[in-house]
Design a protein around this motif. Structure first.
Motif, mmCIF file in Angstrom:
data_model
loop_
_atom_site.group_PDB
_atom_site.id
_atom_site.type_symbol
_atom_site.label_atom_id
_atom_site.label_comp_id
_atom_site.label_asym_id
_atom_site.label_seq_id
_atom_site.Cartn_x
_atom_site.Cartn_y
_atom_site.Cartn_z
ATOM 1 N N ASP A 115 26.249 4.646 23.993
ATOM 2 C CA ASP A 115 25.949 3.082 23.527
ATOM 3 C C ASP A 115 24.877 2.751 23.211
ATOM 4 O OD1 ASP A 115 24.494 5.315 23.039
ATOM 5 O OD2 ASP A 115 22.540 5.302 24.329
ATOM 6 N N ARG A 116 25.336 2.684 21.661
ATOM 7 C CA ARG A 116 24.427 2.807 20.432
ATOM 8 C C ARG A 116 25.231 3.126 19.425
ATOM 9 N NH1 ARG A 116 20.164 1.647 18.850
ATOM 10 N NH2 ARG A 116 19.904 0.067 17.704
ATOM 11 N N TRP A 117 25.598 4.189 19.489
ATOM 12 C CA TRP A 117 27.039 4.616 18.169
ATOM 13 C C TRP A 117 28.008 4.860 18.141
ATOM 14 C CZ3 TRP A 117 28.422 8.836 20.299
ATOM 15 C CH2 TRP A 117 27.387 9.200 21.502
ATOM 16 N N GLU A 118 28.460 5.505 17.579
ATOM 17 C CA GLU A 118 30.337 5.972 18.327
ATOM 18 C C GLU A 118 30.562 7.050 16.726
ATOM 19 O OE1 GLU A 118 34.452 3.562 17.657
ATOM 20 O OE2 GLU A 118 32.458 2.608 17.367
ATOM 21 N N PRO A 161 24.357 2.607 14.714
ATOM 22 C CA PRO A 161 24.128 0.950 14.695
ATOM 23 C C PRO A 161 24.540 0.439 13.853
ATOM 24 C CG PRO A 161 22.823 1.467 16.456
ATOM 25 C CD PRO A 161 23.173 2.572 15.982
ATOM 26 N N THR A 162 23.373 0.734 12.404
ATOM 27 C CA THR A 162 23.538 0.208 11.154
ATOM 28 C C THR A 162 24.708 0.367 9.979
ATOM 29 O OG1 THR A 162 20.797 0.411 11.281
ATOM 30 C CG2 THR A 162 22.327 0.567 8.972
#
Length: 223
Positions: A115-118, A161-162
């Motif tokens: 969702d916000r990471w990989e 995300p960062t």
């Protein structure tokens, strides 16, 4: 020494290739702000020495050994690179011990978005596999990361995300080459065990076989 916490995404503005070396110029206002001749700056995880600086850019010489072991020789003007200045003695230790001495390269094999990471999976060179363990530390293009999974010839990391936004790992496509530096502590432990094990074994077995008073030792009597 570095910690693997990227300070800035820089841009390559010049690359002069020689027969066995290259001269690389990178734009990076933050890392150049306090640069001096001889300062160390890690470029995609490679520790390099500043030979010229000014106008928000710095220049370094890259020797044949570095070109052979890293991806720096494939850089071109406009490419983004991860930048980190050498750690100050008063700084917080945010990542792990990173020397800026690249051990080899790997390829990005797969990117699986969340969702916000990989989750990103890389190839793992056979000569480095023994130093990579699940939940251990590894440096990829200068970024300190925690290994989330290890296969026979692959390893994976989970990028927040960062990291995706502020490093090259958020932009590199499948098939791209990255620099790897394994945890130096693992290499030291391996070396120490390899050099001390024979001596320890000999010391443990020799005294009882050659010392005539061994059977009257009080420790053996009470045992």
């Amino acid at each position: 020494m570095f910690t693997g916490i990227i300070e800035e995404l820089g841009h390559v503005v010049g690359l002069q290739a020689g027969a066995e070396s290259a001269r690389l110029t990178v734009e990076g206002p933050l890392v150049t702000s306090d640069a001096v001749h001889g300062a160390s700056i890690a470029v995609n995880g490679v520790c390099l020495t500043v030979v010229e600086h000014g106008d928000d850019r710095f220049t370094v010489d890259v020797m044949a050994e570095t070109l052979q072991r890293s991806s720096l020789g494939a850089l071109a003007p406009g490419d983004r690179v991860n930048l980190e200045r050498a750690m100050a003695a008063s700084s917080r230790f945010g990542g792990h011990v990173v020397q800026g001495h690249v051990d080899g390269t790997a390829a990005i094999l797969e990117r699986t978005p969340g969702d916000r990471w990989e989750v990103v999976t890389f190839s793992l060179p056979g000569e480095l596999a023994r130093y990579v363990v699940e939940k251990g530390s590894i440096t990829v293009d200068g970024v300190s990361l925690t290994v989330s999974a290890v296969g026979d010839d692959t390893f994976s990391v989970s990028l927040i995300p960062t990291t995706l936004a502020l490093t090259t790992l958020g932009h590199k496509a499948t098939g791209a080459t990255v620099n790897l530096e394994v945890d130096v502590l693992a290499k030291y432990v391996e070396r120490l065990l390899a050099t001390t094990a024979p001596a320890t074994t000999a010391h443990a077995t020799t005294p009882h076989a050659t010392t005539p008073h061994a059977t009257t030792d009080s420790r053996e009597t009470h045992a």
